[in-house]
Design a protein around this motif. Structure first.
Motif, PDB file in Angstrom:
ATOM      1  N   SER A 152     -21.961 -28.448 -33.285  1.00 41.39           N
ATOM      2  CA  SER A 152     -23.269 -28.366 -32.623  1.00 41.39           C
ATOM      3  C   SER A 152     -23.316 -29.322 -31.436  1.00 41.39           C
ATOM      4  CB  SER A 152     -24.389 -28.698 -33.612  1.00 41.39           C
ATOM      5  OG  SER A 152     -24.326 -30.059 -33.997  1.00 41.39           O
ATOM      6  N   THR A 153     -24.065 -28.951 -30.435  1.00 42.04           N
ATOM      7  CA  THR A 153     -24.141 -29.789 -29.231  1.00 42.04           C
ATOM      8  C   THR A 153     -24.843 -31.115 -29.513  1.00 42.04           C
ATOM      9  OG1 THR A 153     -26.171 -28.614 -28.608  1.00 42.04           O
ATOM     10  CG2 THR A 153     -24.097 -27.838 -27.649  1.00 42.04           C
ATOM     11  N   GLN A 154     -25.688 -31.161 -30.560  1.00 39.49           N
ATOM     12  CA  GLN A 154     -26.341 -32.420 -30.920  1.00 39.49           C
ATOM     13  C   GLN A 154     -25.359 -33.421 -31.494  1.00 39.49           C
ATOM     14  OE1 GLN A 154     -27.352 -29.331 -31.763  1.00 39.49           O
ATOM     15  NE2 GLN A 154     -29.559 -29.235 -32.151  1.00 39.49           N
ATOM     16  N   THR A 155     -24.215 -32.932 -31.986  1.00 39.91           N
ATOM     17  CA  THR A 155     -23.214 -33.805 -32.593  1.00 39.91           C
ATOM     18  C   THR A 155     -22.172 -34.254 -31.592  1.00 39.91           C
ATOM     19  OG1 THR A 155     -23.498 -32.722 -34.751  1.00 39.91           O
ATOM     20  CG2 THR A 155     -21.466 -33.983 -34.407  1.00 39.91           C
ATOM     21  N   GLN A 156     -21.681 -33.322 -30.785  1.00 35.51           N
ATOM     22  CA  GLN A 156     -20.554 -33.610 -29.907  1.00 35.51           C
ATOM     23  C   GLN A 156     -20.949 -34.475 -28.695  1.00 35.51           C
ATOM     24  OE1 GLN A 156     -17.215 -32.975 -30.229  1.00 35.51           O
ATOM     25  NE2 GLN A 156     -17.868 -32.447 -32.310  1.00 35.51           N
ATOM     26  N   PRO A 157     -20.156 -35.498 -28.392  1.00 36.75           N
ATOM     27  CA  PRO A 157     -20.439 -36.340 -27.219  1.00 36.75           C
ATOM     28  C   PRO A 157     -20.069 -35.653 -25.918  1.00 36.75           C
ATOM     29  CG  PRO A 157     -18.434 -37.077 -28.289  1.00 36.75           C
ATOM     30  CD  PRO A 157     -19.012 -36.001 -29.162  1.00 36.75           C
ATOM     31  N   HIS A 158     -19.128 -34.702 -25.991  1.00 38.75           N
ATOM     32  CA  HIS A 158     -18.711 -33.964 -24.794  1.00 38.75           C
ATOM     33  C   HIS A 158     -18.827 -32.470 -25.106  1.00 38.75           C
ATOM     34  CE1 HIS A 158     -16.422 -37.840 -24.753  1.00 38.75           C
ATOM     35  NE2 HIS A 158     -16.951 -37.879 -23.551  1.00 38.75           N
ATOM     36  N   THR A 159     -19.679 -31.799 -24.397  1.00 38.52           N
ATOM     37  CA  THR A 159     -19.926 -30.394 -24.676  1.00 38.52           C
ATOM     38  C   THR A 159     -19.535 -29.525 -23.480  1.00 38.52           C
ATOM     39  OG1 THR A 159     -22.204 -30.504 -23.856  1.00 38.52           O
ATOM     40  CG2 THR A 159     -21.852 -31.020 -26.179  1.00 38.52           C
ATOM     41  N   PHE A 160     -19.597 -28.242 -23.682  1.00 40.86           N
ATOM     42  CA  PHE A 160     -19.334 -27.281 -22.609  1.00 40.86           C
ATOM     43  C   PHE A 160     -20.191 -26.054 -22.848  1.00 40.86           C
ATOM     44  CE2 PHE A 160     -16.232 -26.656 -25.978  1.00 40.86           C
ATOM     45  CZ  PHE A 160     -16.331 -25.297 -26.242  1.00 40.86           C
ATOM     46  N   HIS A 161     -20.344 -25.252 -21.831  1.00 36.96           N
ATOM     47  CA  HIS A 161     -21.183 -24.060 -21.932  1.00 36.96           C
ATOM     48  C   HIS A 161     -20.595 -23.107 -22.978  1.00 36.96           C
ATOM     49  CE1 HIS A 161     -24.006 -20.966 -20.731  1.00 36.96           C
ATOM     50  NE2 HIS A 161     -23.004 -20.109 -20.614  1.00 36.96           N
ATOM     51  N   GLY A 162     -21.399 -22.751 -23.931  1.00 33.56           N
ATOM     52  CA  GLY A 162     -20.952 -21.841 -24.973  1.00 33.56           C
ATOM     53  C   GLY A 162     -20.648 -22.520 -26.297  1.00 33.56           C
ATOM     54  N   LEU A 163     -20.609 -23.859 -26.314  1.00 37.82           N
ATOM     55  CA  LEU A 163     -20.288 -24.565 -27.566  1.00 37.82           C
ATOM     56  C   LEU A 163     -21.347 -24.288 -28.626  1.00 37.82           C
ATOM     57  CD1 LEU A 163     -18.558 -26.525 -29.201  1.00 37.82           C
ATOM     58  CD2 LEU A 163     -19.857 -28.408 -28.205  1.00 37.82           C
ATOM     59  N   GLN A 164     -22.621 -24.312 -28.232  1.00 43.87           N
ATOM     60  CA  GLN A 164     -23.685 -24.062 -29.191  1.00 43.87           C
ATOM     61  C   GLN A 164     -23.577 -22.649 -29.756  1.00 43.87           C
ATOM     62  OE1 GLN A 164     -25.461 -26.433 -30.239  1.00 43.87           O
ATOM     63  NE2 GLN A 164     -27.426 -25.724 -31.038  1.00 43.87           N
ATOM     64  N   THR A 165     -23.174 -21.706 -28.921  1.00 49.58           N
ATOM     65  CA  THR A 165     -23.004 -20.331 -29.384  1.00 49.58           C
ATOM     66  C   THR A 165     -21.861 -20.234 -30.391  1.00 49.58           C
ATOM     67  OG1 THR A 165     -23.812 -19.485 -27.258  1.00 49.58           O
ATOM     68  CG2 THR A 165     -22.572 -17.960 -28.659  1.00 49.58           C
ATOM     69  N   ILE A 166     -20.775 -20.956 -30.120  1.00 42.81           N
ATOM     70  CA  ILE A 166     -19.653 -20.980 -31.064  1.00 42.81           C
ATOM     71  C   ILE A 166     -20.108 -21.582 -32.388  1.00 42.81           C
ATOM     72  CG2 ILE A 166     -17.382 -21.985 -31.525  1.00 42.81           C
ATOM     73  CD1 ILE A 166     -16.845 -21.880 -28.520  1.00 42.81           C
ATOM     74  N   GLY A 167     -20.865 -22.673 -32.299  1.00 45.92           N
ATOM     75  CA  GLY A 167     -21.365 -23.296 -33.513  1.00 45.92           C
ATOM     76  C   GLY A 167     -22.258 -22.360 -34.311  1.00 45.92           C
ATOM     77  N   LYS A 168     -23.116 -21.596 -33.621  1.00 43.96           N
ATOM     78  CA  LYS A 168     -23.977 -20.634 -34.312  1.00 43.96           C
ATOM     79  C   LYS A 168     -23.158 -19.551 -34.995  1.00 43.96           C
ATOM     80  CE  LYS A 168     -28.023 -21.179 -31.291  1.00 43.96           C
ATOM     81  NZ  LYS A 168     -28.901 -20.527 -30.274  1.00 43.96           N
TER      82      LYS A 168
END
Length: 375
Positions: free
Chosen positions: A11-27
């Motif tokens: 989830s983007t709330q967890t990761q210190p470095h994110t990218f576009h689409g990470l939240q979608t992958i997590g979902k």
């Protein structure tokens, strides 16, 4: 458990470095987790209904009973993921539903911790020489109340958040203390008898979990503790003092988290070296998923510590650990699928938890009826 841990980790709330689409992958991973949990629950429910007596036999089996708490451990990742993926996109009804889920989970997991350990302590078959970190699993769900509350207490009103946080802290304390008691027996067992057999060494990573989740919960609960509510200020006589007290809580929680996190690091290294030493003798077993779930908590705790100290270096270490864990997750999933295809696990005669290769008379009768206790 592993898939749910990965959903939280990505989830983007967890990761210190994110990218576009990470939240979608997590979902997507979270949806897969819910699907797997539902499928397995339906299958094992069918087994218990179709073959009467297997449920009782499972709870009284010397080793299988230790894993009776794993459905609750799975829920301990499914419920916090609601706060990560659901609450930001839903109405206030989900915040109230989360609160109800927490208190329900709190009550059920405490009952499981008492009941399953009662069965463990009254089992004549288990001996100290058989001790593995799996003996810690019955307390795991209650201990994970800390991470469940830390994920969902923030959106709650202070009136509801404070009881949740205090209850979660109680659960986390009990879980960690029981784990420490189990660690003493576990280390005693290794000193006297050496490491577990190569086929069971993956389960050593279970010991990484309690200190990791405790560090994570302490930091998370301190961050979500409200500074004030109306005229009543927690740990202070004024709102300003309440804010200062909140800063003190976060400082103490972070330092305590680092103190406890080091134990996870030690168990991780011991487990890693033990598995590496026996890598040629290891064959896939379902305990290989312990390579993922406890280490997901270890990774999230590392990231949380880095965020509290605002350390970019620790943040990158956490990102690297996340990448490695994704690779491990995929590798274990592939090994699992290959083992099933080759009839290495989940087939007749390939029971994961057969106790020393023997079965008692009652179990043999169940097998003859088609209700394999170790299936």
């Amino acid at each position: 458990m592993a898939t749910g841990g990965m959903a939280l980790l990505l989830s983007t709330q967890t990761q210190p470095h994110t990218f576009h689409g990470l939240q979608t992958i997590g979902k997507f991973v979270y949806i897969c987790d819910i699907f797997l949990f539902t499928l397995v629950t339906l299958c094992i429910t069918y087994r218990f209904v179709r073959f009467p007596g297997t449920f009782t036999a499972s709870l009284t089996h010397p080793t299988e009973s230790l894993f009776a708490a794993t459905p609750l451990i799975s829920l301990a990742s499914i419920i916090p993921a609601i706060a990560r993926y659901g609450i930001p996109n839903c109405g206030p009804w989900l915040i109230a539903a989360y609160r109800i889920l927490f208190w329900t989970y709190f009550a059920i997991s405490f009952a499981a911790a008492v009941g399953l350990y009662f069965l463990l302590f009254t089992s004549p078959a288990l001996k100290l020489s058989d001790m593995t970190p799996a003996w810690d699993l019955p307390i795991y769900p209650f201990m994970l109340c800390g991470t469940v509350a830390a994920a969902g207490a923030g959106p709650q009103s202070p009136t509801h958040a404070v009881p949740m946080i205090l209850a979660a802290l109680t659960a986390q304390g009990l879980g960690m203390l029981v784990s420490v008691l189990m660690y003493a027996n576990y280390i005693h067992r290794m000193i006297q008898y050496g490491f577990p057999s190569p086929t069971s060494r993956a389960g050593m990573f279970v010991a990484v979990g309690p200190p990791s989740f405790t560090a994570l919960a302490l930091i998370g609960l301190a961050n979500e503790f409200p500074a004030a509510y109306h005229s009543n200020v927690y740990f202070g006589g004024s709102e300003a003092e309440g804010v200062q007290a909140q800063v003190v809580l976060r400082t103490v929680a972070t330092l305590s988290g680092v103190f406890i996190w080091a134990l996870s690091l030690w168990f991780f290294c011991i487990s890693l070296f033990a598995c590496a030493a026996a890598r040629r003798e290891m064959r896939f077993r379902l305990t290989w998923w312990a390579f993922v779930f406890p280490n997901a908590g270890f990774t999230i705790a590392t990231i949380s510590i880095g965020e509290m100290f605002e350390s970019e270096a620790v943040g990158w270490v956490g990102s690297a650990m996340t990448g490695l864990l994704v690779v491990v997750y995929l590798a274990v999933g592939f090994a699992h699928a290959r083992a099933v295809w080759r009839e290495g696990v989940l087939w007749e005669g390939k029971d994961e938890d057969t106790y020393w290769g023997e079965r008692d008379h009652k179990t043999e009768k169940l097998v003859e009826k088609g209700g394999d206790v170790g299936a």
